[in-house]
Motif scaffolding. Structure first.
Motif, PDB file in Angstrom:
ATOM      1  N   ALA A  18       0.833  -1.207   0.000  1.00 54.97           N
ATOM      2  CA  ALA A  18       0.000   0.000   0.000  1.00 54.97           C
ATOM      3  C   ALA A  18       0.870   1.261   0.000  1.00 54.97           C
ATOM      4  CB  ALA A  18      -0.928  -0.010   1.217  1.00 54.97           C
ATOM      5  N   GLY A  19       1.927   1.267   0.796  1.00 56.01           N
ATOM      6  CA  GLY A  19       2.817   2.429   0.828  1.00 56.01           C
ATOM      7  C   GLY A  19       3.471   2.676  -0.514  1.00 56.01           C
ATOM      8  N   GLY A  20       3.958   1.614  -1.147  1.00 60.19           N
ATOM      9  CA  GLY A  20       4.564   1.754  -2.471  1.00 60.19           C
ATOM     10  C   GLY A  20       3.569   2.256  -3.498  1.00 60.19           C
ATOM     11  N   ALA A  21       2.355   1.704  -3.456  1.00 54.69           N
ATOM     12  CA  ALA A  21       1.323   2.151  -4.399  1.00 54.69           C
ATOM     13  C   ALA A  21       0.972   3.615  -4.162  1.00 54.69           C
ATOM     14  CB  ALA A  21       0.079   1.276  -4.261  1.00 54.69           C
ATOM     15  N   LEU A  22       0.885   4.034  -2.911  1.00 52.73           N
ATOM     16  CA  LEU A  22       0.573   5.429  -2.597  1.00 52.73           C
ATOM     17  C   LEU A  22       1.657   6.367  -3.121  1.00 52.73           C
ATOM     18  CD1 LEU A  22      -1.251   7.489  -1.132  1.00 52.73           C
ATOM     19  CD2 LEU A  22       0.137   7.097   0.905  1.00 52.73           C
ATOM     20  N   VAL A  23       2.914   6.011  -2.930  1.00 53.13           N
ATOM     21  CA  VAL A  23       4.018   6.841  -3.427  1.00 53.13           C
ATOM     22  C   VAL A  23       3.951   6.949  -4.951  1.00 53.13           C
ATOM     23  CG1 VAL A  23       6.528   6.960  -3.672  1.00 53.13           C
ATOM     24  CG2 VAL A  23       5.528   6.423  -1.458  1.00 53.13           C
ATOM     25  N   VAL A  24       3.684   5.824  -5.621  1.00 48.81           N
ATOM     26  CA  VAL A  24       3.593   5.846  -7.089  1.00 48.81           C
ATOM     27  C   VAL A  24       2.439   6.729  -7.539  1.00 48.81           C
ATOM     28  CG1 VAL A  24       3.099   4.443  -9.128  1.00 48.81           C
ATOM     29  CG2 VAL A  24       4.745   3.636  -7.447  1.00 48.81           C
ATOM     30  N   VAL A  25       1.278   6.594  -6.910  1.00 51.02           N
ATOM     31  CA  VAL A  25       0.114   7.400  -7.303  1.00 51.02           C
ATOM     32  C   VAL A  25       0.390   8.885  -7.105  1.00 51.02           C
ATOM     33  CG1 VAL A  25      -2.278   7.958  -6.670  1.00 51.02           C
ATOM     34  CG2 VAL A  25      -1.591   5.571  -6.976  1.00 51.02           C
ATOM     35  N   LEU A  26       0.947   9.259  -5.952  1.00 47.52           N
ATOM     36  CA  LEU A  26       1.247  10.668  -5.713  1.00 47.52           C
ATOM     37  C   LEU A  26       2.284  11.201  -6.702  1.00 47.52           C
ATOM     38  CD1 LEU A  26       1.327  10.719  -1.809  1.00 47.52           C
ATOM     39  CD2 LEU A  26      -0.465  11.603  -3.313  1.00 47.52           C
ATOM     40  N   ALA A  27       3.271  10.376  -7.035  1.00 48.25           N
ATOM     41  CA  ALA A  27       4.285  10.792  -8.005  1.00 48.25           C
ATOM     42  C   ALA A  27       3.680  10.960  -9.399  1.00 48.25           C
ATOM     43  CB  ALA A  27       5.429   9.791  -8.035  1.00 48.25           C
ATOM     44  N   VAL A  28       2.773  10.070  -9.768  1.00 50.10           N
ATOM     45  CA  VAL A  28       2.129  10.176 -11.083  1.00 50.10           C
ATOM     46  C   VAL A  28       1.280  11.440 -11.157  1.00 50.10           C
ATOM     47  CG1 VAL A  28       0.396   9.106 -12.587  1.00 50.10           C
ATOM     48  CG2 VAL A  28       2.232   7.721 -11.622  1.00 50.10           C
ATOM     49  N   VAL A  29       0.619  11.791 -10.060  1.00 45.76           N
ATOM     50  CA  VAL A  29      -0.156  13.038 -10.038  1.00 45.76           C
ATOM     51  C   VAL A  29       0.761  14.226 -10.307  1.00 45.76           C
ATOM     52  CG1 VAL A  29      -1.456  14.592  -8.521  1.00 45.76           C
ATOM     53  CG2 VAL A  29      -1.997  12.163  -8.559  1.00 45.76           C
ATOM     54  N   VAL A  30       1.923  14.248  -9.697  1.00 42.19           N
ATOM     55  CA  VAL A  30       2.884  15.326  -9.927  1.00 42.19           C
ATOM     56  C   VAL A  30       3.383  15.289 -11.371  1.00 42.19           C
ATOM     57  CG1 VAL A  30       5.163  16.208  -9.288  1.00 42.19           C
ATOM     58  CG2 VAL A  30       3.567  15.480  -7.508  1.00 42.19           C
ATOM     59  N   LEU A  31       3.637  14.089 -11.888  1.00 40.21           N
ATOM     60  CA  LEU A  31       4.123  13.963 -13.267  1.00 40.21           C
ATOM     61  C   LEU A  31       3.093  14.413 -14.295  1.00 40.21           C
ATOM     62  CD1 LEU A  31       6.105  10.623 -13.099  1.00 40.21           C
ATOM     63  CD2 LEU A  31       7.019  12.919 -13.476  1.00 40.21           C
ATOM     64  N   VAL A  32       1.812  14.252 -13.984  1.00 41.83           N
ATOM     65  CA  VAL A  32       0.772  14.725 -14.904  1.00 41.83           C
ATOM     66  C   VAL A  32       0.851  16.248 -15.026  1.00 41.83           C
ATOM     67  CG1 VAL A  32      -1.738  14.987 -15.156  1.00 41.83           C
ATOM     68  CG2 VAL A  32      -0.759  12.758 -14.590  1.00 41.83           C
ATOM     69  N   ARG A  33       1.151  16.906 -13.920  1.00 42.38           N
ATOM     70  CA  ARG A  33       1.287  18.365 -13.937  1.00 42.38           C
ATOM     71  C   ARG A  33       2.567  18.803 -14.642  1.00 42.38           C
ATOM     72  NH1 ARG A  33       0.109  19.138  -7.739  1.00 42.38           N
ATOM     73  NH2 ARG A  33      -1.976  18.290  -7.725  1.00 42.38           N
ATOM     74  N   ASP A  34       3.677  18.110 -14.345  1.00 41.74           N
ATOM     75  CA  ASP A  34       4.961  18.483 -14.911  1.00 41.74           C
ATOM     76  C   ASP A  34       5.779  17.215 -15.134  1.00 41.74           C
ATOM     77  OD1 ASP A  34       7.315  19.672 -15.709  1.00 41.74           O
ATOM     78  OD2 ASP A  34       7.853  20.418 -13.718  1.00 41.74           O
ATOM     79  N   GLY A  35       5.834  16.758 -16.374  1.00 39.49           N
ATOM     80  CA  GLY A  35       6.529  15.527 -16.713  1.00 39.49           C
ATOM     81  C   GLY A  35       8.033  15.623 -16.613  1.00 39.49           C
ATOM     82  N   ARG A  36       8.557  16.817 -16.385  1.00 40.11           N
ATOM     83  CA  ARG A  36      10.009  17.002 -16.279  1.00 40.11           C
ATOM     84  C   ARG A  36      10.506  17.011 -14.845  1.00 40.11           C
ATOM     85  NH1 ARG A  36      10.274  22.427 -19.396  1.00 40.11           N
ATOM     86  NH2 ARG A  36       8.552  22.642 -17.954  1.00 40.11           N
ATOM     87  N   ASP A  37       9.650  16.743 -13.882  1.00 35.56           N
ATOM     88  CA  ASP A  37      10.020  16.769 -12.470  1.00 35.56           C
ATOM     89  C   ASP A  37      10.857  15.529 -12.128  1.00 35.56           C
ATOM     90  OD1 ASP A  37      10.230  16.908  -9.729  1.00 35.56           O
ATOM     91  OD2 ASP A  37       8.121  17.374  -9.402  1.00 35.56           O
ATOM     92  N   ASP A  38      12.163  15.740 -11.941  1.00 36.79           N
ATOM     93  CA  ASP A  38      13.072  14.630 -11.661  1.00 36.79           C
ATOM     94  C   ASP A  38      12.725  13.913 -10.362  1.00 36.79           C
ATOM     95  OD1 ASP A  38      14.452  15.237 -13.937  1.00 36.79           O
ATOM     96  OD2 ASP A  38      16.056  16.321 -12.910  1.00 36.79           O
TER      97      ASP A  38
END
Length: 138
Positions: A18-38
């Motif tokens: 669950a923790g890994g999935a949550l981190v991935v989901v939150l990161a994908v939300v950020v990537l949708v806004r800005d795909g260049r966010d390292d």
């Protein structure tokens, strides 16, 4: 896969998944806004590694219930190694690049040092195990 033998093992497995999935989901939300966010890309790697570690831990709990020869130990070790490399690489890069606001070159250097030290530790542990096994045979 069979269910872990203990509730604690099941809870640990589910927490990491669950923790890994949550981190991935939150990161994908950020990537949708800005795909260049390292840092977000590193967080995806970190989250996937944490989830993979949870699956690897689950396999370890099933080891005593698995018939001999059903799954090679080397395959389980590879899953654990890949999971830990992902966690270490993603975590190191995210920490150095994101909150500490360092350049990509500095982040890669720190990540290489972290992974190098981890690989050195694993190598030394394996060497110690081989020496102990050789001394027990003699």
């Amino acid at each position: 896969m069979r269910a872990p033998a203990s509730r604690l093992a099941l809870i640990i497995t589910l927490l990491f998944l669950a923790g890994g999935a949550l981190v991935v989901v939150l990161a994908v939300v950020v990537l949708v806004r800005d795909g260049r966010d390292d840092a977000a890309w590193a967080a995806v790697l970190l989250g996937a590694g944490v989830a993979a570690w949870g699956l690897w831990f689950h396999q370890l709990t099933d080891e005593e219930h698995t018939p001999a020869g059903a799954e090679p130990q080397a395959a389980r070790n590879r899953v654990g190694t890949v999971a830990m490399v992902a966690v270490l690489a993603g975590g190191a890069y995210w920490t150095v690049r994101g909150p500490l606001d360092r350049t990509v070159a500095e982040s890669l250097l720190v990540t290489a040092i972290v992974l190098g030290l981890w690989a050195l530790n694993r190598g030394l542990d394996a060497r110690i195990r081989r020496r102990r096994a050789a001394s027990e045979v003699d």
